[in-house]
Design a protein around this motif. Sequence first.
Motif, PDB file in Angstrom:
ATOM      1  N   GLU A  28       6.229   4.205  -0.473  1.00 44.88           N
ATOM      2  CA  GLU A  28       5.594   2.890  -0.677  1.00 44.88           C
ATOM      3  C   GLU A  28       5.489   2.147   0.650  1.00 44.88           C
ATOM      4  N   ILE A  29       6.520   2.282   1.490  1.00 44.39           N
ATOM      5  CA  ILE A  29       6.485   1.641   2.823  1.00 44.39           C
ATOM      6  C   ILE A  29       5.363   2.270   3.654  1.00 44.39           C
TER       7      ILE A  29
ATOM      8  N   THR B 149       7.440   6.878  -3.984  1.00 44.47           N
ATOM      9  CA  THR B 149       8.877   6.639  -3.860  1.00 44.47           C
ATOM     10  C   THR B 149       9.036   5.405  -2.970  1.00 44.47           C
ATOM     11  N   THR B 150      10.231   4.877  -2.842  1.00 40.91           N
ATOM     12  CA  THR B 150      10.423   3.677  -2.023  1.00 40.91           C
ATOM     13  C   THR B 150       9.973   3.933  -0.586  1.00 40.91           C
TER      14      THR B 150
END
Length: 223
Positions: free
Chosen positions: A148-149, A144-145
């Motif tokens: 990903e971070i 997910t965003t």
Amino acid sequence: MLYFEKSQPAPDCLEQEKLKASGDYKCGCVLDRLKSDFKNKCYICESKAPASVNVEHFKSHQGNKDLKFDWDNLFYACAHCNNTKLAKFDDILNCTDSNHSVENKLNYYFNPFPFEKIKITVNADDNKTLETQKLLNAVFNGTTTLKEIESDNIRGELLEQIQHFQKYLTKYFKDTNDAKEKKRCLKKIKEHLSSASAFTSFKRQIIKDNPQLLQEFGSYFLN
Ligand SMILES: [Zn+2]
């Protein structure tokens, strides 16, 4: 993923907590033992000394008290990996079971430069190995965003570790080295290849893939 031996027997407090109406499987002695058994590393991504530690149920307990308080079912993971695994990956290789040979079934590829992704490949095609491959690709590259971070941050730490390791490998073979300097480099290389090091599987992969390096350093995979 590396093999870690789970110390036995289970901590006494776990059995006591199980008997309570609202007992806690994360009691202090459990945390101490897990931290020691897993050498303070997340068993999935191999981050060393993760800032956020979770006690993970290898098989999700889903309300089953026996599974919830089963010492053999409690693992040491970082929050990122625990939140990626959840109950979605309930049939992966068990790194505390020597019969699962986790160290021979997976390959770890990372081109050590910024923005590079990670590729996990397999040497076996059984379901547990394939599920573990899927999980590792997910934790290292994000799903997910937000994740990903987090994955990007893990790869940043990995990049630094691999750069360190490369530095000592390169230095070790310099013909200008005196015996003292060579010994110093070897000590660092051994530390990087030990199971207590961060991201050991990636470092061992570099050695495994190079016949000369394997001959020189392959014997340091054992501890
Ligand atoms: Zn992790």
